[in-house]
Design a protein around this motif. Structure first.
Motif, PDB file in Angstrom:
ATOM      1  N   ARG A   1      31.391  39.045  36.184  1.00 48.13           N
ATOM      2  CA  ARG A   1      31.309  38.219  37.437  1.00 48.13           C
ATOM      3  C   ARG A   1      31.737  36.789  37.392  1.00 48.13           C
ATOM      4  O   ARG A   1      32.017  36.206  38.411  1.00 48.13           O
ATOM      5  CB  ARG A   1      30.007  38.482  38.113  1.00 48.13           C
ATOM      6  CG  ARG A   1      29.679  39.750  38.314  1.00 48.13           C
ATOM      7  CD  ARG A   1      28.016  39.865  38.810  1.00 48.13           C
ATOM      8  NE  ARG A   1      27.238  39.696  37.577  1.00 48.13           N
ATOM      9  CZ  ARG A   1      25.966  39.165  37.380  1.00 48.13           C
ATOM     10  NH1 ARG A   1      25.432  39.121  38.500  1.00 48.13           N
ATOM     11  NH2 ARG A   1      25.238  38.947  36.374  1.00 48.13           N
TER      12      ARG A   1
ATOM     13  N   ASP B   1      39.777  48.016  41.784  1.00 45.51           N
ATOM     14  CA  ASP B   1      38.273  48.481  42.345  1.00 45.51           C
ATOM     15  C   ASP B   1      37.374  48.977  41.579  1.00 45.51           C
ATOM     16  O   ASP B   1      36.541  49.710  41.961  1.00 45.51           O
ATOM     17  CB  ASP B   1      38.815  49.879  43.481  1.00 45.51           C
ATOM     18  CG  ASP B   1      39.256  50.780  42.783  1.00 45.51           C
ATOM     19  OD1 ASP B   1      39.261  50.865  41.320  1.00 45.51           O
ATOM     20  OD2 ASP B   1      39.609  52.161  43.117  1.00 45.51           O
ATOM     21  N   ASP B   2      37.345  48.810  40.204  1.00 45.22           N
ATOM     22  CA  ASP B   2      36.401  48.969  39.316  1.00 45.22           C
ATOM     23  C   ASP B   2      35.121  48.435  39.497  1.00 45.22           C
ATOM     24  O   ASP B   2      34.754  46.861  39.637  1.00 45.22           O
ATOM     25  CB  ASP B   2      37.081  48.634  37.882  1.00 45.22           C
ATOM     26  CG  ASP B   2      36.217  49.203  36.695  1.00 45.22           C
ATOM     27  OD1 ASP B   2      34.964  49.165  36.737  1.00 45.22           O
ATOM     28  OD2 ASP B   2      36.870  49.544  35.880  1.00 45.22           O
ATOM     29  N   ARG B   3      34.175  49.316  39.454  1.00 42.68           N
ATOM     30  CA  ARG B   3      32.784  48.886  39.905  1.00 42.68           C
ATOM     31  C   ARG B   3      32.125  47.714  38.943  1.00 42.68           C
ATOM     32  O   ARG B   3      31.357  47.379  39.156  1.00 42.68           O
ATOM     33  CB  ARG B   3      31.683  50.038  40.153  1.00 42.68           C
ATOM     34  CG  ARG B   3      31.488  51.004  39.057  1.00 42.68           C
ATOM     35  CD  ARG B   3      30.728  52.053  39.385  1.00 42.68           C
ATOM     36  NE  ARG B   3      30.742  53.059  38.235  1.00 42.68           N
ATOM     37  CZ  ARG B   3      30.077  52.790  37.458  1.00 42.68           C
ATOM     38  NH1 ARG B   3      29.284  51.579  37.011  1.00 42.68           N
ATOM     39  NH2 ARG B   3      30.071  53.829  36.329  1.00 42.68           N
ATOM     40  N   HIS B   4      32.611  47.928  37.529  1.00 40.90           N
ATOM     41  CA  HIS B   4      32.161  47.137  36.659  1.00 40.90           C
ATOM     42  C   HIS B   4      32.548  45.626  36.893  1.00 40.90           C
ATOM     43  O   HIS B   4      31.799  44.926  36.380  1.00 40.90           O
ATOM     44  CB  HIS B   4      32.645  47.334  35.177  1.00 40.90           C
ATOM     45  CG  HIS B   4      32.553  48.737  34.755  1.00 40.90           C
ATOM     46  ND1 HIS B   4      33.192  49.840  34.729  1.00 40.90           N
ATOM     47  CD2 HIS B   4      31.116  49.257  34.084  1.00 40.90           C
ATOM     48  CE1 HIS B   4      32.436  50.967  34.165  1.00 40.90           C
ATOM     49  NE2 HIS B   4      31.217  50.574  33.828  1.00 40.90           N
ATOM     50  N   LEU B   5      33.329  45.177  37.624  1.00 37.93           N
ATOM     51  CA  LEU B   5      33.663  44.067  37.969  1.00 37.93           C
ATOM     52  C   LEU B   5      32.313  43.205  38.823  1.00 37.93           C
ATOM     53  O   LEU B   5      32.351  42.010  38.793  1.00 37.93           O
ATOM     54  CB  LEU B   5      34.981  43.727  38.795  1.00 37.93           C
ATOM     55  CG  LEU B   5      36.235  44.377  38.223  1.00 37.93           C
ATOM     56  CD1 LEU B   5      37.442  44.481  39.068  1.00 37.93           C
ATOM     57  CD2 LEU B   5      36.599  43.214  37.091  1.00 37.93           C
ATOM     58  N   ALA B   6      31.454  44.115  39.330  1.00 41.40           N
ATOM     59  CA  ALA B   6      30.411  43.531  40.008  1.00 41.40           C
ATOM     60  C   ALA B   6      29.211  43.411  38.977  1.00 41.40           C
ATOM     61  O   ALA B   6      28.025  43.048  39.505  1.00 41.40           O
ATOM     62  CB  ALA B   6      30.204  44.227  41.225  1.00 41.40           C
ATOM     63  N   GLU B   7      29.416  43.640  37.841  1.00 41.92           N
ATOM     64  CA  GLU B   7      28.253  43.488  36.713  1.00 41.92           C
ATOM     65  C   GLU B   7      28.258  42.588  35.663  1.00 41.92           C
ATOM     66  O   GLU B   7      29.471  42.535  35.016  1.00 41.92           O
ATOM     67  CB  GLU B   7      28.081  44.951  36.135  1.00 41.92           C
ATOM     68  CG  GLU B   7      27.749  46.055  37.283  1.00 41.92           C
ATOM     69  CD  GLU B   7      27.748  47.302  36.589  1.00 41.92           C
ATOM     70  OE1 GLU B   7      28.305  47.568  35.434  1.00 41.92           O
ATOM     71  OE2 GLU B   7      27.743  48.369  37.379  1.00 41.92           O
TER      72      GLU B   7
ATOM     73  N   ALA C   1      39.384  36.356  37.806  1.00 38.67           N
ATOM     74  CA  ALA C   1      39.928  37.715  37.910  1.00 38.67           C
ATOM     75  C   ALA C   1      41.351  37.665  37.218  1.00 38.67           C
ATOM     76  O   ALA C   1      41.761  38.867  36.972  1.00 38.67           O
ATOM     77  CB  ALA C   1      40.088  37.915  39.471  1.00 38.67           C
TER      78      ALA C   1
END
Ligand code: GLN
Length: 288
Positions: free
Chosen positions: A203, A193-199, A207
Motif C-alpha cells: 500500500r 485488480d489484485d486484492r493484495h494491493l490493498a494489504e 504502483a
C-alpha cells in the motif's frame, strides 16, 4: 513529580501489542534500536535499561506510523538485501528476500569472467549491487525509468563503493545500443485488480514498481520480446515474476527464441524465476 521511566522491555512489550504484524516484536525492536543506537541483543541482556525521554518520543512517533501500516523499511530508511544495507525511500520497491534467489541463480550461470550485465528497473539498485559485490570482474549496469530511483540506486552504489553504472531508461527504450551477457529484472508483475494491493507494505510502495496491466504481464512481455536485441550470442535473460505466471512467462521466452527455458523456486517453494539462453540461429551439430 516526573513521569516514571520506562524500561526497554516495557516499551517493547507495549509497542508489540499495538503493532498488527506477524513480526510485531521484531518491528518494535528494530525501531527502538534505530532511535537509541542500542543493539537488539541488548534488549534481551539488559531489559531493565531505561529509555531516555528524547529517543522515547522519537520511538512513539515512529510507532504511530508503524501502527498505521507504514513499512519498517520506510521508517528506518534502509533495508538489508544480500550482504548489503541499502537506503530505501517510498520512490521504489522495498527489496524482498525472495529476490535474493534471483541473485543466487545469476551467480550460478556459465558466464564469461568479465560478463556485461544489465539490471532493468533496478529500484534501490539491489540486484545490480549484489552482483557487483559478488563478482568484481563483471561490468554491471542498471537502469530505471523513475528519476528518483536512478538517484537512489546511484546513492547506494556510491555509499557501498560498488562500481555500478546507473542510467535513466524505461526498460531498453533509452539505452545506447550495446549487448549484454546477462540481463536480469524484477519488473512490476501484479495484475491491476489484485486484492493484495490493498494489504500490507505494498500500500505504501509505488504502483509503477508493482502493477503491470490487466494480467500483470505487460512489462514482462516487453522485456522478454526485446531482450534478444540486447543479448550477445549465448547470453541469458533471468526475470522474477508472480507465483502463478511461470507457464505464461516460459511461453514468452520460447516465442522470443530462448533456449533452455526453465523456472526456479523462491524460498517459499513457488516458481518465481524464469530464465533462458538466447541463440541467434538454431544450434546444429558440427557433423550435420
Ligand atoms: N513480490 C512483490 C509482492 O508481491 C512484488 C514485486 C514486483 O512486482 N516486482 O509484493
Amino acid at each position: 513529580m516526573s513521569e516514571p521511566s520506562l524500561t526497554s522491555e516495557a516499551v517493547l512489550r507495549e509497542a508489540a501489542a499495538r503493532i498488527d504484524s506477524e513480526t510485531s516484536r521484531l518491528d518494535a525492536e528494530l525501531l527502538l534500536s534505530h532511535v537509541t543506537g542500542w543493539s537488539r541483543t541488548s534488549f534481551r541482556t539488559w531489559p531493565e535499561r531505561e529509555v531516555p525521554a528524547d529517543p522515547l518520543a522519537r520511538f512513539q512517533a515512529l510507532l504511530v506510523r508503524r501502527v498505521a501500516g507504514e513499512p519498517i523499511a520506510h521508517l528506518l530508511g534502509e533495508q538489508d538485501f544480500w550482504s548489503l544495507t541499502l537506503a530505501v525511500t517510498p520512490d521504489t520497491l522495498i527489496p524482498r528476500p525472495d529476490t535474493e534467489c534471483l541473485v543466487e541463480v545469476a551467480l550460478e550461470l556459465p558466464l564469461p569472467a568479465e560478463a556485461r550485465v544489465m539490471d532493468l528497473g533496478t529500484g534501490t539498485g539491489a540486484i545490480a549491487l549484489a552482483l557487483a559485490k559478488e563478482r568484481p570482474q563483471w561490468r554491471v549496469s542498471a537502469c530505471d525509468a523513475v528519476p528518483d530511483a536512478v538517484a537512489l540506486a546511484r546513492h547506494n552504489a556510491q555509499r557501498l563503493g560498488l562500481p555500478v553504472q546507473v542510467e535513466a531508461s524505461h526498460w531498453f527504450d533509452d539505452l545506447p545500443a550495446q549487448r549484454f551477457d546477462l540481463i536480469v529484472s524484477n519488473p512490476p508483475y501484479i495484475a491491476a485488480d489484485d486484492r493484495h494491493l490493498a494489504e500490507g507494505d505494498v500500500r505504501f510502495e509505488p504502483a509503477t514498481a508493482l502493477v503491470s496491466g490487466a494480467d500483470g504481464l505487460d512489462d514482462l512481455r516487453q522485456i522478454v520480446t526485446q531482450a534478444p536485441d540486447w543479448l550477445d550470442e549465448g547470453g541469458w535473460l533471468l526475470v522474477e515474476h508472480g507465483y502463478d505466471q511461470a507457464t505464461a512467462v516460459q511461453a514468452l521466452f520460447r516465442q522470443a527464441g530462448f533456449w533452455a527455458v526453465q523456472s526456479r523456486q523462491d524460498y517459499g517453494g513457488q516458481d518465481r524465476l524464469t530464465l533462458g539462453q538466447f541463440h541467434r540461429r538454431e544450434r546444429r551439430d558440427a557433423s550435420c
